[in-house]
Design a protein around this motif. Sequence first.
Motif, PDB file in Angstrom:
ATOM      1  N   ILE B  86      24.783 155.722  66.616  1.00 14.87           N
ATOM      2  CA  ILE B  86      26.073 155.493  65.978  1.00 14.87           C
ATOM      3  C   ILE B  86      26.140 154.020  65.616  1.00 14.87           C
ATOM      4  N   ASP B  87      26.624 153.756  64.415  1.00 14.99           N
ATOM      5  CA  ASP B  87      26.795 152.363  64.011  1.00 14.99           C
ATOM      6  C   ASP B  87      28.276 152.127  63.736  1.00 14.99           C
ATOM      7  N   PHE B  88      28.936 151.416  64.659  1.00 16.05           N
ATOM      8  CA  PHE B  88      30.380 151.196  64.519  1.00 16.05           C
ATOM      9  C   PHE B  88      30.690 150.228  63.381  1.00 16.05           C
ATOM     10  N   GLN B  91      30.087 152.217  60.235  1.00 14.26           N
ATOM     11  CA  GLN B  91      30.864 153.450  60.358  1.00 14.26           C
ATOM     12  C   GLN B  91      30.032 154.663  59.937  1.00 14.26           C
ATOM     13  N   VAL B  92      28.869 154.791  60.528  1.00 17.16           N
ATOM     14  CA  VAL B  92      28.013 155.947  60.244  1.00 17.16           C
ATOM     15  C   VAL B  92      27.473 156.538  61.553  1.00 17.16           C
ATOM     16  N   VAL B  93      27.197 157.829  61.488  1.00 18.09           N
ATOM     17  CA  VAL B  93      26.536 158.554  62.570  1.00 18.09           C
ATOM     18  C   VAL B  93      25.186 159.017  62.049  1.00 18.09           C
ATOM     19  N   LYS B  94      24.125 158.727  62.779  1.00 12.86           N
ATOM     20  CA  LYS B  94      22.809 159.234  62.385  1.00 12.86           C
ATOM     21  C   LYS B  94      22.476 160.452  63.223  1.00 12.86           C
ATOM     22  N   ALA B  95      22.252 161.544  62.522  1.00 11.67           N
ATOM     23  CA  ALA B  95      21.964 162.802  63.213  1.00 11.67           C
ATOM     24  C   ALA B  95      20.946 163.560  62.390  1.00 11.67           C
ATOM     25  N   ASN B  96      19.921 164.123  63.067  1.00  7.95           N
ATOM     26  CA  ASN B  96      18.862 164.844  62.342  1.00  7.95           C
ATOM     27  C   ASN B  96      18.311 164.018  61.200  1.00  7.95           C
ATOM     28  N   ASP B  97      18.127 162.744  61.391  1.00  6.32           N
ATOM     29  CA  ASP B  97      17.580 161.842  60.377  1.00  6.32           C
ATOM     30  C   ASP B  97      18.487 161.665  59.169  1.00  6.32           C
ATOM     31  N   ALA B 272      24.161 153.333  70.353  1.00 13.52           N
ATOM     32  CA  ALA B 272      25.017 152.761  69.314  1.00 13.52           C
ATOM     33  C   ALA B 272      24.537 151.354  68.987  1.00 13.52           C
ATOM     34  N   ASN B 273      25.004 150.826  67.857  1.00 10.86           N
ATOM     35  CA  ASN B 273      24.572 149.481  67.468  1.00 10.86           C
ATOM     36  C   ASN B 273      25.039 148.440  68.480  1.00 10.86           C
TER      37      ASN B 273
END
Lengths: 443, 443
Positions: B86-88, B91-97, B272-273
């Motif tokens: 997660i990058d706050f 504001q992104v969520v990385k899931a399944n690439d 997370a970041n």
Amino acid sequence: MQSPPSRSPRAIVVGAGFGGMQAAQSLARSGADVLLIDRNNYNTFVPLLYQVAAAQIAPESIAYPLRTVLRRAPRTRFLMADVQRIDFEQQVVKANDATISYDYLVLATGSQTQFLGVPGAADHAFPLRTLGHAAALRNHILHRFEQAARERDPLRRQRLLTVVIVGGGPTGVEMAGTLVELKQAIKRDYPGLNWQDMQIVLVQSGENLLADLPDRLGRYTTRKLRQLGVKVHFQTRVSRVTEQTVDFSDGSTLPTGTVVWAAGLEAAMPTANAAPPTARKRKLKVRPTLQLVDHDNVYAIGDLAHAEQNGKPLTGVAPEALQQGVTVARNIRQQMRGKAPKPFRYLNKGRLAIIGGYAGVGKIGPFLLTGFLPWLMWLSVHLVYLPGFRNRLMVLLNWLHGYSRGDRAIRLILSSTSATPPAPTSSAPSSQTLALAKSAHSL
Amino acid sequence: MQSPPSRSPRAIVVGAGFGGMQAAQSLARSGADVLLIDRNNYNTFVPLLYQVAAAQIAPESIAYPLRTVLRRAPRTRFLMADVQRIDFEQQVVKANDATISYDYLVLATGSQTQFLGVPGAADHAFPLRTLGHAAALRNHILHRFEQAARERDPLRRQRLLTVVIVGGGPTGVEMAGTLVELKQAIKRDYPGLNWQDMQIVLVQSGENLLADLPDRLGRYTTRKLRQLGVKVHFQTRVSRVTEQTVDFSDGSTLPTGTVVWAAGLEAAMPTANAAPPTARKRKLKVRPTLQLVDHDNVYAIGDLAHAEQNGKPLTGVAPEALQQGVTVARNIRQQMRGKAPKPFRYLNKGRLAIIGGYAGVGKIGPFLLTGFLPWLMWLSVHLVYLPGFRNRLMVLLNWLHGYSRGDRAIRLILSSTSATPPAPTSSAPSSQTLALAKSAHSL
């Protein structure tokens, strides 16, 4: 064999499918000490496996604990073990590193999938012969739906949603029909998917489906499946399976996300000191009494045995195995009394096959049935034969829920492989081995 | 955040336990596009896991498909994926690439087992937090019975039948009670076993059981479990677990075939970041509104969050998570309208705990309950909260069958690991990744 020993005779039944479980139950009051051996602690009700694979019923509903089956059977014990070797000379079975002697042996180890030498089939195609297979196939198909739901490329999405079923016998027909129903049921869970993309393809090497039944029933089945949207290909063989494609004998290739292997089986005979003579599909040759050709005190039944009636081999259905289980128990009792075993005669009460979409086919005596009646009869008969009151109730409720609401209850990608449990202790110490050898018949 | 963007705001909920599933449902009519992410395609009804582990109900009965939950929720989508990062800031969520952007984020990833640094525990003790864990533990315990049945050495047999449960909270108490019932139910399946050999040992580091409840209830629970034959040890810690033994802090060692780990958990925060500030058990510090300390548009609920009420941390039970799910949905709606989020207030309707042997304990308002009434209330409440009509019916029928006949229905050593399915295609091609990133919110 003719003069029974002073201690109680010992009978071992290897394999607890329809035939083996029936043999053990029928032997319970024979005066022999009976040991039933199976690698699982449950009996699998194989005819409903396809419904587990298609997210219709839970695996637990078609498995029944063998110890419960034997609760009311005196002098009958159960051993959960893999049989490693049989020695017909020494009259012993080696299982779990223990050596257990027998006076009578019933082999009921059934059959296993044969991939017919097709490259890639063993690695990429799903067989459907055990509960593990059925749960794995269910997880796989549902996973393909999830992958398709997040796939934007239309060709790849089509591939993920394509299922190829190899083999036009009862299992292939059932799978094709139930997948059509699954597609209907699961549609509304994937609002983003175009279900036109889902192709169900049934591939048969011969010229008709359900080859063991009269031609007319196979032709009806073909029409019905095609009405339901299944693509049925005759005189087509699979020449290769890869992770993403199936190659056919006519040179064509179909991209597919799932291959179900419902073609080809061979007898699953445990290793023995001397291989008994076999017939087609490596099935053991048996006398009319179901005794092995070379061994008076060893019987083979069910899918493992090549039994003939009126010059034609039996077809390998459950009622044959059940009736053979009763016969071998009676024949062993005969032998225990110093009498001669009697020939097995299969009483054919009829055959039913289910297609899907509220249709089935059947042959009862001279009558051929098609449509709703044999569909309902198929479900009723299998409900009655399913072991265990609780299982019957669970399956009935699932069917009522499923067919009345057009829904599928068990759409869970639910694999116990997702856990990381400690590995169970595997190899037993050697002194335990001896203990087992002595205690297996101690009762 | 204050001025909503012209496109619909996007809310991502990570984790579909009690809190996350409730948050997604409550957000459905907020005007936001909602994406619920979970690694499974089902919600697990965690309070009944122990019954799966004890062969009482089928795993399928306490799992509910998430897509079905969201069927009637407009603008709400489901993604089956592991969240990698997660990058706050971005504001992104990385899931399944894939990389999926959010305006609002609800973190509901719960907790995981913490083995408290005890050597061997991670390798040899069974946690009980997922359906996979429960099925693995069931298979293991039943397998121990089979091993004991063929074991002649009395000490080894005793070891195989000994179960040590570490942790005297609700899970430990439930497991101890249900194992007593399992022993009763399964006795007649093993006529050769001496069930005196089966020891159930409950180990608690503190001085009482059920520490979150009033002392009197813990003392009643202890008496009741001891009546049922459970050995309860207080002020005892486990210092080591091996394949065959448990070592205790007092220097003693107990040979055992099964160790259930019901002690210790820590929050399961995705990478997370920047790691948000944490409290005890690595739980995220949250404001009274359940927002993260440093991020207005990120919420944490359930076991992941360290929320306090009246100066005391919440205890981590399901009703807290459910109510928090409703609150975050309301707070996000407030923010979408440019208003300030409001503090969460937990409405405690009472606590119940089940022991077994028709006994439970409870605290409803000022009233302390013990015995049959809270036992029945526990079962009733959990039956009502179990998602899905079919599941409720299945569980109810299993309970009626089980409690009326003193039997256990699911005594199957049934693992899908026994299959050898082809490995599902794992890594998505990179173009699919992009497609996912774009399509995840395309509705």
